[in-house]
Scaffold this active site. Sequence first.
Site, PDB file in Angstrom:
ATOM      1  N   SER A 197     -23.205 -13.556  10.046  1.00 45.69           N
ATOM      2  CA  SER A 197     -22.518 -12.425   9.426  1.00 45.69           C
ATOM      3  C   SER A 197     -22.514 -12.574   7.907  1.00 45.69           C
ATOM      4  CB  SER A 197     -21.079 -12.390   9.974  1.00 45.69           C
ATOM      5  OG  SER A 197     -20.326 -11.370   9.382  1.00 45.69           O
TER       6      SER A 197
ATOM      7  N   LYS B 183     -17.686   9.870   6.925  1.00 44.15           N
ATOM      8  CA  LYS B 183     -17.817   9.762   5.472  1.00 44.15           C
ATOM      9  C   LYS B 183     -18.751  10.886   4.987  1.00 44.15           C
ATOM     10  CE  LYS B 183     -15.874   5.211   5.584  1.00 44.15           C
ATOM     11  NZ  LYS B 183     -16.009   3.778   5.740  1.00 44.15           N
TER      12      LYS B 183
ATOM     13  N   THR C 108     -11.515   4.969  26.581  1.00 44.64           N
ATOM     14  CA  THR C 108     -10.837   5.801  25.595  1.00 44.64           C
ATOM     15  C   THR C 108     -11.382   7.228  25.694  1.00 44.64           C
ATOM     16  OG1 THR C 108     -10.200   5.928  23.264  1.00 44.64           O
ATOM     17  CG2 THR C 108     -12.463   5.281  23.709  1.00 44.64           C
ATOM     18  N   THR C 109     -10.507   8.186  25.429  1.00 43.55           N
ATOM     19  CA  THR C 109     -10.895   9.590  25.523  1.00 43.55           C
ATOM     20  C   THR C 109     -12.024   9.917  24.546  1.00 43.55           C
ATOM     21  OG1 THR C 109      -8.664  10.165  26.202  1.00 43.55           O
ATOM     22  CG2 THR C 109     -10.008  11.955  25.314  1.00 43.55           C
TER      23      THR C 109
ATOM     24  N   HIS D 162     -21.980   3.566   4.644  1.00 42.01           N
ATOM     25  CA  HIS D 162     -21.879   4.165   3.304  1.00 42.01           C
ATOM     26  C   HIS D 162     -23.209   4.717   2.810  1.00 42.01           C
ATOM     27  CE1 HIS D 162     -17.704   3.232   2.561  1.00 42.01           C
ATOM     28  NE2 HIS D 162     -17.930   2.170   3.307  1.00 42.01           N
TER      29      HIS D 162
ATOM     30  N   SER E 265     -19.324  -1.209   0.256  1.00 37.96           N
ATOM     31  CA  SER E 265     -18.530  -0.091  -0.257  1.00 37.96           C
ATOM     32  C   SER E 265     -17.688  -0.429  -1.480  1.00 37.96           C
ATOM     33  CB  SER E 265     -17.620   0.441   0.839  1.00 37.96           C
ATOM     34  OG  SER E 265     -16.624  -0.510   1.138  1.00 37.96           O
TER      35      SER E 265
ATOM     36  N   ARG F 234       0.826  -1.209   0.000  1.00 40.26           N
ATOM     37  CA  ARG F 234       0.000   0.000   0.000  1.00 40.26           C
ATOM     38  C   ARG F 234       0.859   1.257   0.000  1.00 40.26           C
ATOM     39  NH1 ARG F 234      -5.492  -1.332   1.932  1.00 40.26           N
ATOM     40  NH2 ARG F 234      -5.490  -3.591   2.232  1.00 40.26           N
TER      41      ARG F 234
ATOM     42  N   THR G 110     -21.259   6.113  10.609  1.00 38.83           N
ATOM     43  CA  THR G 110     -20.036   6.898  10.809  1.00 38.83           C
ATOM     44  C   THR G 110     -20.336   8.379  10.647  1.00 38.83           C
ATOM     45  OG1 THR G 110     -17.738   7.195  10.127  1.00 38.83           O
ATOM     46  CG2 THR G 110     -19.318   6.831   8.377  1.00 38.83           C
TER      47      THR G 110
HETATM   48  C1  LIG Z   1     -15.284   2.866   6.759  1.00 37.37           C
HETATM   49  C2  LIG Z   1     -16.179   1.774   7.291  1.00 37.37           C
HETATM   50  C3  LIG Z   1     -16.371   1.582   8.660  1.00 37.37           C
HETATM   51  C4  LIG Z   1     -15.542   2.309   9.666  1.00 37.37           C
HETATM   52  O1  LIG Z   1     -15.945   3.626   9.802  1.00 37.37           O
HETATM   53  P1  LIG Z   1     -14.862   4.713  10.251  1.00 37.37           P
HETATM   54  O2  LIG Z   1     -15.656   5.797  10.828  1.00 37.37           O
HETATM   55  O3  LIG Z   1     -14.108   5.069   9.014  1.00 37.37           O
HETATM   56  O4  LIG Z   1     -13.976   4.033  11.254  1.00 37.37           O
HETATM   57  C5  LIG Z   1     -17.312   0.675   9.091  1.00 37.37           C
HETATM   58  N1  LIG Z   1     -18.047  -0.050   8.224  1.00 37.37           N
HETATM   59  C6  LIG Z   1     -17.858   0.078   6.893  1.00 37.37           C
HETATM   60  C7  LIG Z   1     -18.694  -0.744   5.979  1.00 37.37           C
HETATM   61  C8  LIG Z   1     -16.914   0.977   6.385  1.00 37.37           C
HETATM   62  O5  LIG Z   1     -16.710   1.064   5.075  1.00 37.37           O
END
Ligand SMILES: *Cc1c(COP(=O)(O)O)cnc(C)c1O
Length: 404
Positions: A136, A247, A276-277, A216, A188, A21, A244
């Site tokens: 899953s 994104k 975690t903070t 997504h 994704s 990468r 999230t």
């Molecule tokens: C990017 C992604 C995550 C993680 O989300 P982040 O906020 O980037 O850590 C979880 N699930 C899927 C399907 C993703 O593509």
Amino acid sequence: MDFDTLFNAQLDQLKADGNYRYFAELERQCGKFPKAANHAEDGVRDVTVWCSNDYLGMGQHPKVIAAMCEAVERTGTGAGGTRNISGTNHDHLLLEHELADLHGKESALLFTSGYVSNWAALSTLGSRLDGCVILSDAGNHASMIEGIRHSRAQKVIWKHNDVADLEENLAALPANCPKIVAFESVYSMDGDVAPIREIVDVAEKYGAMTYLDEVHAVGMYGSRGGGVSERDKIADRITLIEGTLGKAFGVVGGYITGSAALCDFIRSFASGFIFTTALPPAVAAAARTSIAHLKASNAEREGQRRQVARLRQALDREGIPHMQNESHIVPVMIGDPVKTRMLSDYLMREWDIYVQPINYPTVPKGTERLRFTPSPLHTDDDIDHLVKALRVLWKQCALAHAVA
Ligand SMILES: *Cc1c(COP(=O)(O)O)cnc(C)c1O
């Protein structure tokens, strides 16, 4: 022991396989998205970013920036602690209310990322529900896979988006064990969308809870950006919706939403939440503003749809093969890691186009691809330039055309 020799042996193998990468060193420029400065070995040049997950350009939206700046001035930089020890700020609670409302759920719980939210929620559910089995989808994201693995619960992998296979697996399990069906809405890499209603029907029939990753899709589908589950009017039947803030919402962070008891359970037992903070309050304020904006505004979603359709049509005109799907993700299949890398390099060097090669293990071997994500801020000229570049490269590299 010479550890570096051990490290380098594996890195050399990765390079030989074409799967090493390389990261592009970008400098995003506020107000110019999707343009960014690329810091390359031979200097700094503007490129057009074609693979960003800031799907709607909200990372530079004036309201979102203003919210973050205002909150930094008001609260300072960091949260000051874990959520448990002095880190729970008013802005976190406001954001959790916004998220619960977005998905029509009683409660929401924030995490430092979407990855952590999946990892923490699934590992807690799987480890604390006695005799739990997690079903899953075979295409699930690494964060879900790792969470399930960490839970040590029994795991059953069902064929991707295959409801009959899911049902067969559910039917084979004891009626009285707790079951979790874990899946995503928009996948994704292929951009395909799960048959959510059918999955929920089957899960309910066998008394399983449903765990849906809408990472997504949030911000982009549904009339308020609540994801595919909102668009399909099925959110109320899904036990847990995960998403999230990093994104389409353009900031950073992750979350789950569900019943008050479910969120309180994860809050109380998930190590990845407790130790975690907390996110900076300014991040929470920016995310909340972005979510609130996209609840009310369809302009970004409409603009994105228009540019996605435009890119697909242009690719079709040139016979450049791309995967058909109903989402905003346009995968152009190459099927070879070295060629995919080479095309990406050419596009960057000769055309100022940045698209990251997608190789194994992100996708199966033999399905290496370039994955384009048009935003409402990509202009018609950007699309024309991209398609022209691909046309030239297809000829130069003697790549296969789509059969008309
Ligand atoms: C990017 C992604 C995550 C993680 O989300 P982040 O906020 O980037 O850590 C979880 N699930 C899927 C399907 C993703 O593509």
